[in-house]
Motif scaffolding. Sequence first.
Motif, short mmCIF file in Angstrom:
data_model
loop_
_atom_site.label_atom_id
_atom_site.label_comp_id
_atom_site.label_asym_id
_atom_site.label_seq_id
_atom_site.Cartn_x
_atom_site.Cartn_y
_atom_site.Cartn_z
N GLY A 102 0.82 -1.21 0.00
CA GLY A 102 0.00 0.00 0.00
C GLY A 102 0.85 1.26 0.00
N LEU A 103 0.17 2.39 -0.02
CA LEU A 103 0.83 3.69 -0.01
C LEU A 103 1.36 3.98 1.40
CD1 LEU A 103 -2.03 5.62 -1.84
CD2 LEU A 103 0.10 4.75 -2.87
N THR A 104 2.46 4.68 1.47
CA THR A 104 2.91 5.16 2.78
C THR A 104 3.84 6.36 2.61
OG1 THR A 104 3.77 4.53 4.95
CG2 THR A 104 4.90 3.60 3.03
N GLU A 133 -12.11 3.32 6.64
CA GLU A 133 -12.60 4.64 7.06
C GLU A 133 -12.51 5.67 5.93
OE1 GLU A 133 -11.83 7.28 10.84
OE2 GLU A 133 -10.05 7.27 9.59
N ASP A 134 -11.53 5.49 5.05
CA ASP A 134 -11.32 6.52 4.02
C ASP A 134 -12.39 6.51 2.93
OD1 ASP A 134 -9.01 7.65 5.15
OD2 ASP A 134 -7.85 5.93 4.46
N THR A 135 -13.18 5.43 2.85
CA THR A 135 -14.05 5.24 1.69
C THR A 135 -15.49 5.69 1.91
OG1 THR A 135 -14.66 2.99 2.37
CG2 THR A 135 -12.70 3.23 0.98
N LYS A 149 3.37 1.53 10.02
CA LYS A 149 4.31 1.56 8.88
C LYS A 149 3.61 1.88 7.57
CE LYS A 149 7.46 -1.70 11.08
NZ LYS A 149 7.93 -3.10 11.14
N MET A 150 2.30 1.62 7.52
CA MET A 150 1.52 1.92 6.31
C MET A 150 0.72 3.21 6.46
SD MET A 150 2.67 -0.49 4.58
CE MET A 150 1.89 0.17 3.12
N ASP A 151 1.14 4.07 7.40
CA ASP A 151 0.46 5.35 7.62
C ASP A 151 -0.95 5.14 8.18
OD1 ASP A 151 1.58 7.85 7.40
OD2 ASP A 151 1.52 7.87 5.21
N ALA A 180 -3.37 16.55 1.36
CA ALA A 180 -3.01 16.05 0.02
C ALA A 180 -4.11 15.17 -0.54
CB ALA A 180 -1.69 15.28 0.10
N ARG A 181 -5.00 14.68 0.30
CA ARG A 181 -6.05 13.74 -0.14
C ARG A 181 -7.45 14.37 -0.24
NH1 ARG A 181 -4.36 8.43 1.03
NH2 ARG A 181 -2.12 8.35 0.58
N THR A 182 -7.66 15.48 0.45
CA THR A 182 -9.02 16.04 0.56
C THR A 182 -8.98 17.49 0.11
OG1 THR A 182 -9.57 14.54 2.36
CG2 THR A 182 -10.85 16.58 2.22
N ALA A 235 -5.20 5.47 -6.76
CA ALA A 235 -5.13 4.01 -6.59
C ALA A 235 -6.21 3.50 -5.64
CB ALA A 235 -3.75 3.63 -6.05
N ARG A 236 -6.81 4.38 -4.86
CA ARG A 236 -7.78 3.93 -3.85
C ARG A 236 -9.24 4.19 -4.27
NH1 ARG A 236 -6.61 5.01 2.19
NH2 ARG A 236 -8.07 3.27 2.19
N LEU A 237 -9.44 4.80 -5.44
CA LEU A 237 -10.82 5.13 -5.83
C LEU A 237 -11.72 3.89 -5.91
CD1 LEU A 237 -10.22 7.87 -8.55
CD2 LEU A 237 -11.63 8.13 -6.49
N THR A 244 -8.39 4.72 13.95
CA THR A 244 -9.69 5.08 13.36
C THR A 244 -9.82 4.54 11.94
OG1 THR A 244 -8.90 7.22 12.52
CG2 THR A 244 -9.89 7.21 14.73
N CYS A 245 -8.68 4.40 11.23
CA CYS A 245 -8.71 4.07 9.80
C CYS A 245 -9.35 2.73 9.49
CB CYS A 245 -7.30 3.99 9.24
SG CYS A 245 -6.16 5.21 9.79
N MET A 246 -9.31 1.81 10.44
CA MET A 246 -9.60 0.41 10.11
C MET A 246 -11.04 -0.01 10.35
SD MET A 246 -6.04 -1.46 11.11
CE MET A 246 -6.04 -0.96 12.83
C1 CIR Z 1 -2.93 5.46 2.53
O1 CIR Z 1 -1.87 6.05 2.35
O2 CIR Z 1 -3.96 5.81 1.99
C2 CIR Z 1 -2.94 4.28 3.47
N1 CIR Z 1 -1.70 3.57 3.41
C3 CIR Z 1 -3.19 4.73 4.88
C4 CIR Z 1 -4.56 5.27 5.10
C5 CIR Z 1 -4.83 5.58 6.54
N2 CIR Z 1 -6.16 5.95 6.72
C6 CIR Z 1 -6.59 6.79 7.66
O3 CIR Z 1 -5.80 7.37 8.37
N3 CIR Z 1 -7.89 7.01 7.72
#
Ligand code: CIR
Length: 252
Positions: free
Chosen positions: A17-19, A65-67, A240-242, A129-131, A84-86, A246-248
Motif C-alpha cells: 500500500g501507499l505510505t 474509514e477513508d471510503t 508503517k503503512m500510515d 493532500a487527499r481532501t 489508486a484507492r478510488l 480510526t482508519c480500520m
Molecule cells: C494510505 O496512504 O492511503 C494508506 N496507506 C493509509 C490510510 C490511513 N487511513 C486513515 O488514516 N484514515
Amino acid sequence: MFTQAIVRAPGPDAADGLTTVDLGRPDVAALRRQHAAYVDALTRLGLAITHLEPLAGHPDAYFVEDTALMFPELAIVTRPGAAARLGEADAMAPVIARFRPVQRLTAPATVDGGDVLLVDRTLFVGMSARTNAAGAAQLAAILAPHGYRVVPLPVPEALHLKSSVTWAGGETLVVTAALAAMPELAGYRHVVVPADEAYAANILWINGTLLMPQGFPRTQALLETLGLPVWTLDQREVEKMDGALTCMSLRF
Ligand code: CIR
C-alpha cells in the motif's frame, strides 16, 4: 453510541500500500494479527461487525474509514484522494447501502474519511493532500439539510486530519500541539499529546472506552485522567503503512 462496525481484512499484499512514513516494510502476518486484535476489541465492546474480505488489487482497502462517512441519517461514499484507492469506494457503496440511504461525492471532489472528524453536529474537514475544497463543499451541501455544519481545517502535518486530532467523548479532543493552536478548535477541552508521541493523537472512542496505540505512556497517563477505560492495541505494523486506529473501521 455505536452498535455496528464494518471492517475489511488486510490482504496478502498489505505491505504494497501507499505510505509516507519511513518505518520500513510491515510484516504482513503481524499486521494481520494486529488487525484481528483490533476487530476483537470492537467485538468485545459490543459492536456487531460486518466482515469484508480483502479486496484484490487494493492493498490499502482495510483502511475502510477513508471510503465512506456514516451518519444516523445517511451514508456518503467518498472519493479517496489517491487515485489508486478510488476503486475501494466503489466496492464499499453496496455494503453501506445495506444500512443507510447512500449519497456519493463526484469529481472534482476528493475526500479521505481520515480527514473527517465529527464532533456532535460539526464536521471538521482537513484540507490535505487527499481532501480538497470541492470535497468539503459537497459534504456541506449534502449535510446541511440534516443539520450538520462543515468546518474546513488545514492539515499542517502527517497524512490526515485525524492523524493529529481525534474525539475522546463530550467536549474533549486529543490533539497535537499544532492542532491545539487552531482557533476553530479553541472551544474544546484539549488533551495535548507530547511531540514525540504524536502518533497517539489518533485514538478511538467506542461507547465510552478509549482505544489507543500501545507504547505511548505519557499520552496514556493523560487519557487515564479523563476517567474512561483506556485500552491499548499494538499498531506498530499498521503505523508503517500510515494507518492508525480510526482508519480500520466504519462505526455507526
Ligand atoms: C494510505 O496512504 O492511503 C494508506 N496507506 C493509509 C490510510 C490511513 N487511513 C486513515 O488514516 N484514515
